[in-house]
Write a protein that holds these residues in place. Structure first.
Motif, PDB file in Angstrom:
ATOM      1  N   ALA A 276       6.127   9.953   5.366  1.00 47.11           N
ATOM      2  CA  ALA A 276       5.266   8.776   5.234  1.00 47.11           C
ATOM      3  C   ALA A 276       4.012   8.980   6.072  1.00 47.11           C
ATOM      4  O   ALA A 276       3.815   8.350   7.111  1.00 47.11           O
ATOM      5  N   PRO A 280      -0.217   3.327   4.279  1.00 50.30           N
ATOM      6  CA  PRO A 280       0.737   3.054   3.198  1.00 50.30           C
ATOM      7  C   PRO A 280       0.096   2.935   1.824  1.00 50.30           C
ATOM      8  O   PRO A 280       0.773   3.087   0.816  1.00 50.30           O
ATOM      9  N   ASP A 281      -1.218   2.664   1.777  1.00 48.85           N
ATOM     10  CA  ASP A 281      -1.906   2.576   0.488  1.00 48.85           C
ATOM     11  C   ASP A 281      -2.889   3.727   0.280  1.00 48.85           C
ATOM     12  O   ASP A 281      -3.818   3.634  -0.520  1.00 48.85           O
ATOM     13  N   ARG A 285      -0.419   8.888  -1.127  1.00 51.08           N
ATOM     14  CA  ARG A 285       0.845   8.163  -1.283  1.00 51.08           C
ATOM     15  C   ARG A 285       0.939   7.527  -2.672  1.00 51.08           C
ATOM     16  O   ARG A 285       1.997   7.537  -3.301  1.00 51.08           O
ATOM     17  N   GLU A 289       3.943   8.330  -5.333  1.00 54.31           N
ATOM     18  CA  GLU A 289       4.773   7.275  -5.902  1.00 54.31           C
ATOM     19  C   GLU A 289       4.631   7.211  -7.428  1.00 54.31           C
ATOM     20  O   GLU A 289       5.608   6.959  -8.143  1.00 54.31           O
ATOM     21  N   HIS A 442       8.887   1.137  -4.126  1.00 55.74           N
ATOM     22  CA  HIS A 442       7.610   0.885  -3.455  1.00 55.74           C
ATOM     23  C   HIS A 442       7.819  -0.052  -2.271  1.00 55.74           C
ATOM     24  O   HIS A 442       7.354   0.219  -1.150  1.00 55.74           O
ATOM     25  N   SER A 445       9.982   1.597   0.549  1.00 58.15           N
ATOM     26  CA  SER A 445       9.226   2.620   1.261  1.00 58.15           C
ATOM     27  C   SER A 445       8.224   1.992   2.226  1.00 58.15           C
ATOM     28  O   SER A 445       8.071   2.445   3.358  1.00 58.15           O
ATOM     29  N   LYS A 446       7.550   0.947   1.771  1.00 55.14           N
ATOM     30  CA  LYS A 446       6.539   0.321   2.622  1.00 55.14           C
ATOM     31  C   LYS A 446       7.170  -0.331   3.859  1.00 55.14           C
ATOM     32  O   LYS A 446       6.617  -0.286   4.953  1.00 55.14           O
ATOM     33  N   TYR A 450       7.031   2.745   6.529  1.00 54.05           N
ATOM     34  CA  TYR A 450       5.807   2.413   7.268  1.00 54.05           C
ATOM     35  C   TYR A 450       5.968   1.236   8.222  1.00 54.05           C
ATOM     36  O   TYR A 450       5.037   0.899   8.950  1.00 54.05           O
ATOM     37  N   MET A 452       6.081  -1.877   7.553  1.00 58.32           N
ATOM     38  CA  MET A 452       5.179  -2.966   7.216  1.00 58.32           C
ATOM     39  C   MET A 452       5.871  -4.322   7.278  1.00 58.32           C
ATOM     40  O   MET A 452       7.073  -4.446   7.004  1.00 58.32           O
ATOM     41  N   ALA A 457       3.652  -6.055   2.682  1.00 62.43           N
ATOM     42  CA  ALA A 457       4.094  -5.040   1.714  1.00 62.43           C
ATOM     43  C   ALA A 457       4.064  -5.595   0.296  1.00 62.43           C
ATOM     44  O   ALA A 457       3.640  -4.914  -0.649  1.00 62.43           O
ATOM     45  N   LEU A 460       0.374  -5.860  -1.129  1.00 53.65           N
ATOM     46  CA  LEU A 460      -0.410  -4.658  -1.397  1.00 53.65           C
ATOM     47  C   LEU A 460      -0.809  -4.571  -2.871  1.00 53.65           C
ATOM     48  O   LEU A 460      -0.071  -5.021  -3.748  1.00 53.65           O
TER      49      LEU A 460
END
Length: 531
Positions: A276, A280-281, A285, A289, A442, A445-446, A450, A452, A457, A460
């Motif tokens: 990671a 995150p965006d 990444r 994804e 998604h 993972s966030k 990360y 978040m 999250a 996003l």
């Protein structure tokens, strides 16, 4: 920690119990049920019943339901598959004789026998606490006395006016002024209220036998459908064993096929091969994804089907070796051009509900009529809007997901649950048809990669691979122009999405502090509330 200068909302935080849904009335209903002595299962079913009234384009009792349940906040997760089957007389020959290459939406052939009420009544009988009549009372009151139209509900309703106009009962009930109700206007569904009363009194027999079933079958057969009263009387869901994968030391639980939860786990397995790194965006990444999703969806559309009717290779799909091979195909310099042929279903409508009570019983609950307002076919006396889940079948002979008698289709709706060290960590779900599997991966993972904030999250910008073989991505308008330009340079075709992508709710248990935190989709009307 969220940025308080951005236009979003904080996570909800409470000590005793919490509910998160996509409509305020449903969330409030869940809280009221909990405070009246009900448990998380009572609250989830009550909230879902309310959403079948106040979000009629998104869900209904004429659809299907899946649920995950973790009693007392433990790691032994229970799963229920409440998806319905085709009529016993429906075969692929029926479509070939009519020259059809796909299942038409507004036709009886798209209507599988709804599984939601079977799921509700079975889950309530086994895990609920309050009388079923009390659980359904809020929905009955809203259907009978009326409810105010909220903004997202209105937006979705307007887009389906032509569909509703084509069915006499749908037009009468859902276009009472010759149009979709506007924001703030009141709407009533007295026929549905009467049907709910019958179900409250008789349980599943009130839906699958007697006048309600007769009304649905009569309407479907009048349109050329092959449904029989026996098809409805034989409707039955089942408890199933959840499938899992480990992601960053957390165990992610999903319902097994015929649902696409296995695809969410596959995407996470692929993502586990990538650190990671960065934001995150970040574009890299987003690239990873997207490709992980395209690869997993290709496998889905080749292999996912009703395991009672087809040999679904679950072990192979979830194997670490398969994930490693797929991850090795991802090249951050360019998009994958050569994928195996696959057909993706379009965006669909669903509601997802998460509830955790004072005993930490955790419910992840999802209910759907597939497209917005489903098939657009309404049983006129009972007010039941029938779903169009049969459109998920393939009409290709030899395909694992080929339509066949008494078969369940590939299913997009998937509840999720997360456990770690023998305890429940999160109850979560993501709406949005074929996006759901990607949405699960998604979101996880966030939050887990990360760290978040859950609401951040969810908020996003979203994106999803478009249908077809080409490396095409549908993106929301909030995806930065610089990111789009870089993805285009890598060979992706970028297409603005017509609608917001999906929706999500999640509740997380803080075992150290004994508290709960929850988030609800900002693209919908709902909220997370606790006390």
């Amino acid at each position: 920690m969220r940025n308080f200068e951005t236009p979003t909302r904080s996570v909800a935080v409470s000590a005793t119990a919490m509910a998160a849904t996509s409509h305020p009335s449903a969330t409030l209903t869940a809280i009221n049920i909990l405070q009246a002595g009900g448990n998380a299962m009572d609250a989830a079913i009550a909230a879902c019943a309310v959403q079948c009234v106040v979000e009629p384009g998104s869900t209904g009792i004429g659809g299907d339901c899946f649920a995950l349940y973790a009693p007392k906040g433990g790691a032994d997760v229970i799963a229920y598959n409440g998806s319905g089957r085709t009529p016993a007389a429906l075969t692929v020959d029926w479509f070939e004789e009519r020259g059809l290459t796909e299942v038409p939406r507004q036709s009886p052939s798209s209507v599988t026998v709804p599984g939601a009420i079977d799921a509700w009544t079975r889950l309530h009988a086994d895990h609920g606490r309050l009388p079923f009549s009390e659980v359904l009372a809020p929905a009955i009151a809203l259907a009978e006395n009326g409810y105010a139209i909220s903004p997202r509900v209105h937006r979705d309703w307007v887009k389906e006016e032509k569909l509703l106009e084509a069915d006499e009962a749908a037009s009468r009930i859902f276009l009472p002024r010759g149009r979709a109700p506007r924001i703030g206007e009141m709407h009533r569904q007295p026929e549905l209220a009467a049907t709910f009363r019958r179900i409250a009194a008789e349980g599943s027999d009130g839906f699958y036998r007697g006048p309600v079933a007769e009304d649905m079958v009569e309407r479907l057969r009048s349109l050329g459908g092959l449904h029989t009263l026996e098809d409805f009387a034989n409707a039955e869901g089942e408890y199933v064993t959840p499938i899992t994968t480990t992601f960053r030391d957390y165990t992610i639980h999903e319902c097994p096929p015929n649902g696409q939860g296995i695809i969410a786990l596959m995407i996470l397995n692929i993502l586990s091969h990538f650190e990671a790194a960065g934001a995150p965006d970040a574009t890299d990444r987003m690239h990873i994804e997207t490709e992980a999703t395209r690869l997993a969806y290709a496998a889905r559309d080749a292999w996912l089907a009703d395991p009672a009717k087809a040999d679904v290779p679950v072990e192979e799909m979830l194997s670490k070796e398969f994930a490693s091979r797929l991850a090795g195909m991802i090249d951050l310099k360019q998009a994958i051009a050569d994928l195996p042929p696959f057909e993706l279903p379009r965006h669909r409508d669903t509601v997802y509900i998460s509830v955790i009570d004072s005993e930490r019983n955790s419910v992840s609950f999802i209910n759907s009529i597939f497209d917005c307002f489903g098939s657009g076919i309404v049983a006129p006396k009972s007010g039941v809007m029938l779903h169009n889940r049969g459109q998920s079948f393939s009409l290709r002979r030899g395909h694992l997901n080929m339509i066949a008698p008494e078969k369940r289709p590939l299913h997009t709706i998937i509840p999720g649950m997360v456990t770690r060290n023998g305890r429940t960590e999160m109850s979560f779900g993501v709406m949005g048809g074929y996006y759901q599997a990607m949405g699960h991966a998604h979101l996880m993972s966030k939050v887990l990669d990360y760290g978040m904030d859950m609401q951040d999250a969810i908020d996003l910008p979203r994106f999803v691979p478009a249908s077809g073989l080409a490396p095409k991505i549908e993106v929301e308008q909030t995806v930065p122009a610089s990111t789009i330009a870089e993805l285009q340079a890598r060979g992706f075709e970028i297409v603005p999405t017509e609608d917001p992508i999906g929706g999500a709710q999640v509740i997380r248990i803080d075992w150290e502090n004994g508290t709960l935190s929850g988030a609800s989709e900002s693209r919908k009307d709902g909220v997370a509330l606790g006390y």
